[in-house]
Design an enzyme around this catalytic site. Structure first.
Site, short mmCIF file in Angstrom:
data_model
loop_
_atom_site.label_atom_id
_atom_site.label_comp_id
_atom_site.label_asym_id
_atom_site.label_seq_id
_atom_site.Cartn_x
_atom_site.Cartn_y
_atom_site.Cartn_z
N CYS A 79 6.63 2.47 -2.42
CA CYS A 79 5.99 1.42 -1.62
C CYS A 79 7.06 0.59 -0.90
O CYS A 79 7.79 1.13 -0.09
CB CYS A 79 5.06 0.57 -2.49
SG CYS A 79 3.90 -0.42 -1.50
N HIS A 180 1.52 4.82 -4.03
CA HIS A 180 1.93 4.55 -5.41
C HIS A 180 1.64 5.78 -6.28
O HIS A 180 0.50 5.96 -6.71
CB HIS A 180 1.16 3.35 -5.96
CG HIS A 180 1.59 2.05 -5.40
ND1 HIS A 180 2.62 1.30 -5.94
CD2 HIS A 180 1.14 1.35 -4.32
CE1 HIS A 180 2.77 0.19 -5.24
NE2 HIS A 180 1.90 0.20 -4.24
N GLU A 182 2.38 6.21 -9.30
CA GLU A 182 2.02 5.75 -10.64
C GLU A 182 0.56 5.29 -10.71
O GLU A 182 0.03 5.08 -11.81
CB GLU A 182 2.97 4.63 -11.09
CG GLU A 182 2.71 3.25 -10.51
CD GLU A 182 3.18 3.07 -9.08
OE1 GLU A 182 3.06 1.94 -8.58
OE2 GLU A 182 3.66 4.05 -8.45
#
Length: 209
Positions: A79, A180, A182
């Site tokens: 990001c 993202h 994650e």
């Protein structure tokens, strides 16, 4: 061992949980020696580009991250962390970045809601080891208001949001995800596992020298 850079502006805990999930050793740190001792580095980031660069400079981490790049050690920006890898940003003011990737960070000027937030399709634009097990057109999770205006040759995945948004970029040992991983479910975990594999391969190459 992967070092997650802790400079007060990152989505540290979600990245930490993802690395736990894929079963890799990691350390959360802003210590220069620990970063340079690591086998790979993740630079997360949430916030504004100028403030983030200011904090990195205050902590004397700009030179460390540039050294990571020159050593060939795998570095993944996520990001805002990805945006910091570029030459400069137009956010709030013209601000120089880490200059590890060619390109400029520009504001999204599209007839859609800003920030670009939510799931979007990621189309592959080239083959790279981090794509192993990732299907073309997989959906990933974004939260951003700025995007990378960069050469096509470093773009390996892109999404559409009124403009082409480079979702995944790479050059040599430098990798960047605008989305993202994650927070992108099993697809994101697969990409992080693949980054772990890149880190392990780099570590093995250093042991054989």
């Amino acid at each position: 061992m992967i070092a997650i850079i802790d400079y007060g502006m990152g989505n540290i805990r979600s990245v930490e949980q993802a690395l736990k999930y894929i079963g890799t050793e990691y350390i959360i740190t802003d210590d220069k020696k620990e970063i340079l001792r690591s086998d790979g580095v993740i630079l997360p980031g949430v916030g504004t580009f100028p403030k983030a660069m200011g904090v990195l400079e205050e902590k004397d981490l700009v030179c460390v991250l540039k050294e990571v790049g020159s050593l060939g050690k795998p570095l993944l920006g996520i990001c805002l962390g990805m945006q910091l890898l570029f030459e400069k940003s137009e956010e709030l003011q013209n601000c120089n970045g880490l200059n590890l990737l060619p390109g400029v960070i520009r504001k999204l000027k599209v007839p859609y809601k800003i920030p670009h937030m939510g799931w979007n399709e990621l189309k592959k634009e080239g083959e790279i080891s981090l794509w192993n097990g990732v299907e073309d057109g997989s959906f990933v999770y974004y939260v951003h208001s700025y995007y990378a205006d960069c050469p096509n040759e470093i773009v390996y995945g892109a999404s559409e949001y009124g403009v082409k948004v480079p979702g995944f970029v790479a050059k040599g040992n430098i990798f960047g995800a605008q989305f993202h991983p994650e927070k992108s479910g099993e697809i994101g975990m697969r990409m992080l596992k693949n980054f772990k594999g890149v880190v392990e391969a780099w570590k093995s190459s250093q042991l054989s020298i």
